[in-house]
Design an enzyme around this catalytic site. Sequence first.
Site, PDB file in Angstrom:
ATOM      1  N   LYS A 230       0.748  -1.131  -0.216  1.00 15.30           N
ATOM      2  CA  LYS A 230      -0.153   0.065   0.108  1.00 15.30           C
ATOM      3  C   LYS A 230       0.867   1.181  -0.224  1.00 15.30           C
ATOM      4  O   LYS A 230       1.819   1.511   0.923  1.00 15.30           O
ATOM      5  CB  LYS A 230      -0.986   0.095   1.321  1.00 15.30           C
ATOM      6  N   THR A 263      -7.419   9.715   8.896  1.00 14.59           N
ATOM      7  CA  THR A 263      -7.111   8.482   8.123  1.00 14.59           C
ATOM      8  C   THR A 263      -6.709   7.312   9.125  1.00 14.59           C
ATOM      9  O   THR A 263      -6.249   6.213   8.836  1.00 14.59           O
ATOM     10  CB  THR A 263      -6.128   8.788   7.431  1.00 14.59           C
ATOM     11  N   GLY A 265      -6.757   4.225  11.068  1.00 13.08           N
ATOM     12  CA  GLY A 265      -7.416   2.618  10.848  1.00 13.08           C
ATOM     13  C   GLY A 265      -7.832   2.325   9.496  1.00 13.08           C
ATOM     14  O   GLY A 265      -8.413   1.309   9.209  1.00 13.08           O
ATOM     15  N   THR A 266      -7.336   3.276   8.521  1.00 11.76           N
ATOM     16  CA  THR A 266      -7.584   2.726   7.124  1.00 11.76           C
ATOM     17  C   THR A 266      -6.886   1.306   6.562  1.00 11.76           C
ATOM     18  O   THR A 266      -7.641   0.953   5.907  1.00 11.76           O
ATOM     19  CB  THR A 266      -7.100   3.743   5.919  1.00 11.76           C
ATOM     20  N   GLY A 267      -5.761   1.042   7.392  1.00 14.87           N
ATOM     21  CA  GLY A 267      -5.288  -0.270   6.947  1.00 14.87           C
ATOM     22  C   GLY A 267      -5.741  -1.295   7.470  1.00 14.87           C
ATOM     23  O   GLY A 267      -6.310  -2.222   6.842  1.00 14.87           O
ATOM     24  N   CYS A 268      -6.439  -1.131   8.619  1.00 16.11           N
ATOM     25  CA  CYS A 268      -7.353  -2.099   9.379  1.00 16.11           C
ATOM     26  C   CYS A 268      -8.330  -2.307   8.411  1.00 16.11           C
ATOM     27  O   CYS A 268      -8.852  -3.627   8.188  1.00 16.11           O
ATOM     28  CB  CYS A 268      -7.743  -1.772  10.715  1.00 16.11           C
TER      29      CYS A 268
END
Length: 554
Positions: A230, A263, A265-268
């Site tokens: 990412k 932004t 917590g976007t990865g989770c």
Amino acid sequence: MLASAQPLSTSSPWMNFLKFDKTTVAVQRFRSPWDARSCFTWHAPASMMRDGSEFKIPHVMSVAGSDSGGGAGIQADLKTCAARGVYCSTVITAVTAQNTVGVQGVHILPEDFVAKQMKAVLSDMQVDVVKTGMIPSVGIAKVLLQCISEFPIRALVVDPVMVSTSGDVLADSSILPVFRNELLPTADIVTANLVEASALLGGVQMETIDDMKFAAKSIYDMGPRNVLVKGGDLPASLDAVDIFFDGKNLYELSSARINTRNTHGTGCALASCIAAELAKGSPMLSAIKVAKRFIETALVYSKDIEIGGGLQGPFDHLLKLKNVPHRSLARCLFSPEKLLLYAVTNSGMNEKWGRSITDAVKAAIEGGATIVQLREKNLETREFLEAATACVAICRSKGVPLLINDRVDIALACDADGVHIGQSDMPTCTARCLLGSEKIIGVSCQTPEQAHRAWIDGADYIGCGGVYSTNTKANNLIIGLDGLKSVCLASNLPVVAIGGINSSNACSVMEIGVPNLKGVAVVSALFDRECISTETGKLRALLEEALGTQNGGN
Ligand SMILES: Cc1ncc(COP(=O)(O)OP(=O)(O)O)c(N)n1
Ligand SMILES: Cc1nc(C(=O)O)sc1CCOP(=O)(O)O
Ligand SMILES: [Mg+2]
């Protein structure tokens, strides 16, 4: 599938999984339905096949840490799965005390209690996909590996969480060998950000798209079936570009970089959305595309929400359950107020001043344009599409709607927010059929009758002109301020005035005193000038002032 890291035997749980209700599904040696190295084609969620029930809800088990601030970790996974219509059970590996400022404490749960949670869920419930987040110790990683080898699951999504968005360490480097040697080889997909990808690869530099491609291939060599690297943190990148590698093909997947602090917590959420889509039976690439789109939409929707006083706020995962279930990005971005300063591009003027369309659009937005229209009469279709695609990314990252002049096909192909069409272009109702209800349509009107028709045919706003004479459009009819007023009064639609408008007459236009006149559309007074952003800034200030006077006068 995890049991299937070794060759499958007929007694493996995965094999049993594929036989149900006297129907035998052809079984080949594979590691999972998403295994790019297998030739198995998946048709329906195994969860539905297993007991023949159509009422089985797809199920993701999240193995992750708790975020007391509610933006990331287990809380993000629960909300994402809920938003995607998927059941989510939870195995908590650690409890963190954190908020939008940072992580104030981490309490790692005892391994045996993590194992207990996992067994409680897996022995009782039909879990389709396991998604892992914060794995804070080698012991917990081992427990996870043991448990998932004992129970049949369809896929493992590994988000190799190491550092929080605030920069706090959630799993130290002692976890890396077990990630590299044991967890990754059993994963169907690994979703690593730049820091995580670099850590997995022993600290390689991650600065360019090419670095990301190299990383995706190198991580793939550790054994996962698919890799997503990412690029959200890539410096100097306009889009959020992720690299997906399935062992054969490399894909560059880009989405707009949304300008927001929210932004965290976007990865989770991305990883759990991928898990949710896989649990529903999606192929891997579609699951990733849906997940990227979900995050992009949620960020646009949440870009201005205020939760906490720290640098990085959470976003709203549950937008789908709110009163905007069908609102597209275009509808989120557009409102009548966006018509205030409407910048309409012109390639002739850009050529004259030696600028690209994208630079012109960037400058107009920088100066304060509230909406942009690409009016490119001389470009070939392919050139127009390329420019439009680049401009969509620019505009979306700034929360500015982008419309295409005349060309419904281009608008559809580049996923612009809509079109502007005139009386001799495609009929409004046809454009509406092609674009659907979620895109924005503006229609040029010179008369009250046309204004009435535009509303009936489903337009979102009216462009009304020529208010004054113009050199930009040949043989343009001049309707003056009176003509503008009569069009405004004939319609409830918001109206933007066009034709010969500049800093010296914009206030007179806004002062005609009709509430649905929302702004001015301008070509030459912005783009046929030396400095687009300065001119746009000046006009924006004048329009704000005119609005202020009107509101103050009410
Ligand atoms: C905002 C806005 N209003 C009017 C027009 C003119 O559209 P149209 O009548 O289709 O003429 P062309 O722009 O296609 O020459 C517009 N483009 N934008
Ligand atoms: C594209 C266009 N449409 C018009 C209309 O009357 O519908 S006038 C116009 C040109 C506007 O350019 P400028 O701001 O340079 O006068
Ligand atoms: Mg037109």
